[in-house]
Design a protein around this motif. Sequence first.
Motif, PDB file in Angstrom:
ATOM      1  N   GLN A   1       0.872  -1.237   0.002  1.00  0.00           N
ATOM      2  CA  GLN A   1      -0.061   0.117   0.094  1.00  0.00           C
ATOM      3  C   GLN A   1       0.910   1.071  -0.037  1.00  0.00           C
ATOM      4  OE1 GLN A   1      -3.370   0.001   2.738  1.00  0.00           O
ATOM      5  NE2 GLN A   1      -3.234  -2.130   2.821  1.00  0.00           N
ATOM      6  N   THR A   2       2.099   1.198   0.638  1.00  0.00           N
ATOM      7  CA  THR A   2       2.896   2.461   0.888  1.00  0.00           C
ATOM      8  C   THR A   2       3.365   2.868  -0.587  1.00  0.00           C
ATOM      9  OG1 THR A   2       4.654   1.170   1.204  1.00  0.00           O
ATOM     10  CG2 THR A   2       3.506   1.980   3.154  1.00  0.00           C
ATOM     11  N   ASP A   3       3.476   1.867  -1.542  1.00  0.00           N
ATOM     12  CA  ASP A   3       3.932   2.074  -2.949  1.00  0.00           C
ATOM     13  C   ASP A   3       3.030   3.279  -3.636  1.00  0.00           C
ATOM     14  OD1 ASP A   3       5.980   0.742  -2.523  1.00  0.00           O
ATOM     15  OD2 ASP A   3       5.543  -0.927  -4.020  1.00  0.00           O
ATOM     16  N   ILE A   4       1.605   2.803  -3.451  1.00  0.00           N
ATOM     17  CA  ILE A   4       0.635   3.733  -4.108  1.00  0.00           C
ATOM     18  C   ILE A   4       0.266   5.004  -3.378  1.00  0.00           C
ATOM     19  CG2 ILE A   4      -1.687   3.495  -5.071  1.00  0.00           C
ATOM     20  CD1 ILE A   4       0.318   1.727  -6.255  1.00  0.00           C
ATOM     21  N   SER A   5       0.139   4.788  -1.889  1.00  0.00           N
ATOM     22  CA  SER A   5      -0.217   5.586  -1.170  1.00  0.00           C
ATOM     23  C   SER A   5       0.829   6.933  -1.175  1.00  0.00           C
ATOM     24  CB  SER A   5      -0.515   5.557   0.279  1.00  0.00           C
ATOM     25  OG  SER A   5       0.828   4.958   0.981  1.00  0.00           O
ATOM     26  N   GLY A   6       1.977   6.709  -1.390  1.00  0.00           N
ATOM     27  CA  GLY A   6       2.956   7.677  -1.409  1.00  0.00           C
ATOM     28  C   GLY A   6       2.870   8.308  -2.661  1.00  0.00           C
ATOM     29  N   LEU A   7       2.297   7.794  -3.814  1.00  0.00           N
ATOM     30  CA  LEU A   7       2.373   8.742  -4.959  1.00  0.00           C
ATOM     31  C   LEU A   7       1.824  10.100  -4.929  1.00  0.00           C
ATOM     32  CD1 LEU A   7       1.687   5.653  -7.417  1.00  0.00           C
ATOM     33  CD2 LEU A   7       3.756   6.858  -7.140  1.00  0.00           C
ATOM     34  N   SER A   8       2.065  10.893  -5.608  1.00  0.00           N
ATOM     35  CA  SER A   8       1.421  12.411  -5.790  1.00  0.00           C
ATOM     36  C   SER A   8       0.411  12.087  -6.888  1.00  0.00           C
ATOM     37  CB  SER A   8       2.547  13.373  -5.589  1.00  0.00           C
ATOM     38  OG  SER A   8       1.789  14.661  -5.726  1.00  0.00           O
ATOM     39  N   LEU A   9      -0.674  12.246  -6.575  1.00  0.00           N
ATOM     40  CA  LEU A   9      -1.693  12.112  -7.787  1.00  0.00           C
ATOM     41  C   LEU A   9      -2.598  13.435  -7.571  1.00  0.00           C
ATOM     42  CD1 LEU A   9      -2.822   8.495  -7.499  1.00  0.00           C
ATOM     43  CD2 LEU A   9      -1.106   9.530  -8.883  1.00  0.00           C
ATOM     44  N   ASP A  10      -2.400  14.538  -7.138  1.00  0.00           N
ATOM     45  CA  ASP A  10      -3.162  15.551  -7.046  1.00  0.00           C
ATOM     46  C   ASP A  10      -3.237  16.310  -8.156  1.00  0.00           C
ATOM     47  OD1 ASP A  10      -3.319  15.233  -4.360  1.00  0.00           O
ATOM     48  OD2 ASP A  10      -1.758  16.737  -3.555  1.00  0.00           O
ATOM     49  N   GLY A  11      -2.369  16.294  -8.996  1.00  0.00           N
ATOM     50  CA  GLY A  11      -2.770  16.932 -10.233  1.00  0.00           C
ATOM     51  C   GLY A  11      -3.287  16.193 -11.570  1.00  0.00           C
ATOM     52  N   TYR A  12      -3.642  15.102 -10.992  1.00  0.00           N
ATOM     53  CA  TYR A  12      -4.221  13.900 -11.965  1.00  0.00           C
ATOM     54  C   TYR A  12      -5.830  14.343 -12.243  1.00  0.00           C
ATOM     55  CZ  TYR A  12       0.227  11.669 -12.686  1.00  0.00           C
ATOM     56  OH  TYR A  12       1.592  11.240 -13.118  1.00  0.00           O
ATOM     57  N   ASP A  13      -6.248  14.204 -13.530  1.00  0.00           N
ATOM     58  CA  ASP A  13      -7.697  14.324 -13.765  1.00  0.00           C
ATOM     59  C   ASP A  13      -8.424  13.125 -13.383  1.00  0.00           C
ATOM     60  OD1 ASP A  13      -7.749  16.953 -15.214  1.00  0.00           O
ATOM     61  OD2 ASP A  13      -6.245  16.026 -16.440  1.00  0.00           O
ATOM     62  N   GLY A  14      -7.845  11.887 -13.247  1.00  0.00           N
ATOM     63  CA  GLY A  14      -8.499  10.878 -13.078  1.00  0.00           C
ATOM     64  C   GLY A  14      -7.593   9.397 -12.737  1.00  0.00           C
ATOM     65  N   VAL A  15      -8.263   8.602 -12.391  1.00  0.00           N
ATOM     66  CA  VAL A  15      -7.568   7.395 -12.293  1.00  0.00           C
ATOM     67  C   VAL A  15      -8.174   6.301 -12.881  1.00  0.00           C
ATOM     68  CG1 VAL A  15      -6.575   5.418 -10.777  1.00  0.00           C
ATOM     69  CG2 VAL A  15      -6.268   7.844 -10.303  1.00  0.00           C
ATOM     70  N   LEU A  16      -7.388   5.433 -13.828  1.00  0.00           N
ATOM     71  CA  LEU A  16      -7.998   4.129 -14.284  1.00  0.00           C
ATOM     72  C   LEU A  16      -7.657   2.943 -13.548  1.00  0.00           C
ATOM     73  CD1 LEU A  16      -6.913   4.951 -18.126  1.00  0.00           C
ATOM     74  CD2 LEU A  16      -9.059   5.526 -16.919  1.00  0.00           C
ATOM     75  N   ALA A  17      -8.738   2.262 -12.896  1.00  0.00           N
ATOM     76  CA  ALA A  17      -8.075   0.857 -12.027  1.00  0.00           C
ATOM     77  C   ALA A  17      -8.733  -0.109 -12.722  1.00  0.00           C
ATOM     78  CB  ALA A  17      -9.034   1.209 -10.740  1.00  0.00           C
ATOM     79  N   PHE A  18      -8.102  -1.100 -12.823  1.00  0.00           N
ATOM     80  CA  PHE A  18      -8.485  -2.273 -13.740  1.00  0.00           C
ATOM     81  C   PHE A  18      -9.447  -3.332 -13.016  1.00  0.00           C
ATOM     82  CE2 PHE A  18      -5.019  -6.289 -13.454  1.00  0.00           C
ATOM     83  CZ  PHE A  18      -4.944  -5.797 -11.816  1.00  0.00           C
ATOM     84  N   GLY A  19     -10.308  -2.789 -12.065  1.00  0.00           N
ATOM     85  CA  GLY A  19     -11.405  -3.576 -11.394  1.00  0.00           C
ATOM     86  C   GLY A  19     -12.146  -2.806 -10.302  1.00  0.00           C
ATOM     87  N   GLU A  20     -13.201  -2.894 -10.159  1.00  0.00           N
ATOM     88  CA  GLU A  20     -14.164  -2.215  -9.421  1.00  0.00           C
ATOM     89  C   GLU A  20     -13.619  -2.064  -7.931  1.00  0.00           C
ATOM     90  OE1 GLU A  20     -16.923   0.107  -7.971  1.00  0.00           O
ATOM     91  OE2 GLU A  20     -16.348  -0.241  -9.929  1.00  0.00           O
ATOM     92  N   THR A  21     -13.201  -3.400  -7.307  1.00  0.00           N
ATOM     93  CA  THR A  21     -12.642  -3.390  -6.092  1.00  0.00           C
ATOM     94  C   THR A  21     -11.543  -2.493  -5.840  1.00  0.00           C
ATOM     95  OG1 THR A  21     -11.328  -5.375  -6.757  1.00  0.00           O
ATOM     96  CG2 THR A  21     -13.675  -5.705  -5.648  1.00  0.00           C
ATOM     97  N   LEU A  22     -10.862  -2.238  -6.938  1.00  0.00           N
ATOM     98  CA  LEU A  22      -9.404  -1.559  -6.797  1.00  0.00           C
ATOM     99  C   LEU A  22      -9.972  -0.059  -6.878  1.00  0.00           C
ATOM    100  CD1 LEU A  22      -6.320  -1.150  -6.756  1.00  0.00           C
ATOM    101  CD2 LEU A  22      -6.292  -1.472  -9.447  1.00  0.00           C
TER     102      LEU A  22
ATOM    103  N   THR B   1     -13.569   2.429 -13.150  1.00  0.00           N
ATOM    104  CA  THR B   1     -13.199   0.998 -13.656  1.00  0.00           C
ATOM    105  C   THR B   1     -12.779   0.756 -14.869  1.00  0.00           C
ATOM    106  OG1 THR B   1     -14.559   0.212 -11.747  1.00  0.00           O
ATOM    107  CG2 THR B   1     -13.956  -1.276 -13.540  1.00  0.00           C
ATOM    108  N   PHE B   2     -11.450   0.345 -15.425  1.00  0.00           N
ATOM    109  CA  PHE B   2     -11.002   0.057 -16.696  1.00  0.00           C
ATOM    110  C   PHE B   2     -10.349  -1.168 -16.834  1.00  0.00           C
ATOM    111  CE2 PHE B   2      -8.060   1.339 -20.224  1.00  0.00           C
ATOM    112  CZ  PHE B   2      -9.022   1.819 -20.987  1.00  0.00           C
ATOM    113  N   HIS B   3     -11.122  -2.139 -16.966  1.00  0.00           N
ATOM    114  CA  HIS B   3     -10.438  -3.577 -17.136  1.00  0.00           C
ATOM    115  C   HIS B   3      -9.609  -3.863 -18.497  1.00  0.00           C
ATOM    116  CE1 HIS B   3     -12.461  -5.947 -13.956  1.00  0.00           C
ATOM    117  NE2 HIS B   3     -13.544  -5.059 -14.192  1.00  0.00           N
TER     118      HIS B   3
END
Length: 376
Positions: A129-150, A165-167
């Motif tokens: 989790q720290t690998d992802i939580s430590g990322l700076s995504l504030d300037g991003y318009d959105g996130v594509l996650a390859f599953g609804e649970t993600l 969600t973007f499988h």
Amino acid sequence: MKFVFYTQSLLSDWNHGNAHFLRGLMRDLVRRGHDALALEPEDSWSRRNLVADQGKAAIAGFAEAFPGLRAQIYMDSFDHEAALGDADVVIVHEWTDPALVARLGRARANGARFTLLFHDTHHRAVSAQTDISGLSLDGYDGVLAFGETLRQRYLKAGWAKSVFTFHEAADDALFRPMPMVEKTGDLIWIGNWGDDERSEEILEYLVRPAKSLGLRTSVRGVRYPDEALSALKDAGIAYGGWIANAAAPLAFARNRVTVHIPRRPYVSHLPGIPTIRVFEALACGIPLISAPWDDAEGLFRPGRDYLLAEDGSAMRRHLGEVLSNPDLSAELAESGLQTIQARHTCRHRIDELLAILATVGSRSVLDQLASKEAAQ
């Protein structure tokens, strides 16, 4: 529109499944008249290992298999802001260096005209989790996650506000049935050993059933330790090492059945996310039997598109049934192929991506939609 993708590698698919999907997305964008470019780092772990394993000819093979797809290698001194000056959409894969992830976010926040999306196709959101939580995504318009649970994981943790969600899906320009190819084997599994995330599962759902039934079995993939190679040899399973993704359809065509063995984090923490090999295998029209996996989002039709084996004994039974019953084999192959063609090709995903871009207010997409409406 011009799409730029930051990726570990487009040129190499050595232990890098995201390259499969990215190639299919870029192929369809080019087909539709868009410009698509992949940017990959000079020190790409996947490309470096591919060359060490197979030599430079493996990289040359990419251009032969995927003509029209463009990749540019960047070094530490690369001027990313200048390179993205004419980009409309920039999509950054989660294996990109965190400092660069932050740099691109700052560029967007400071007025860069492109739409900026972050693309997550891994289980680190739950396993590291720290690998992802430590990322700076504030300037991003959105996130594509390859599953609804993600996607829900991102929202619950507060890592991003706009998450979609973007499988993954099959590149059906490459992955397709080859009915004229002679069957020379019974069972094939294409998958990497990995980091002990499914070691026992590979033994239970592949090695032991294949040995018990005496199947002509082959395994392709990388990072198999000595004890794994010994287990394969003891079971009479042929191990062929790395296989270029472009060669996988022919490998599927030469065999009568394949299996899906998901990694443990997906089973326990991220239900509903299959590996891309499920999409690719079904697109090739080969019957598939899966180890336990919860299709929580209803991507497929269990029992029709594939068979589900709750344990090793069930896997052995299902393999015997499929290999001895041509009608069952044909029904599974046809049903799985129909589902892929109806819902899960890279063409479908590009349609979804364009809809997502319109949702986040991508200027170029909105301009295109306005032009279409004016022309009607």
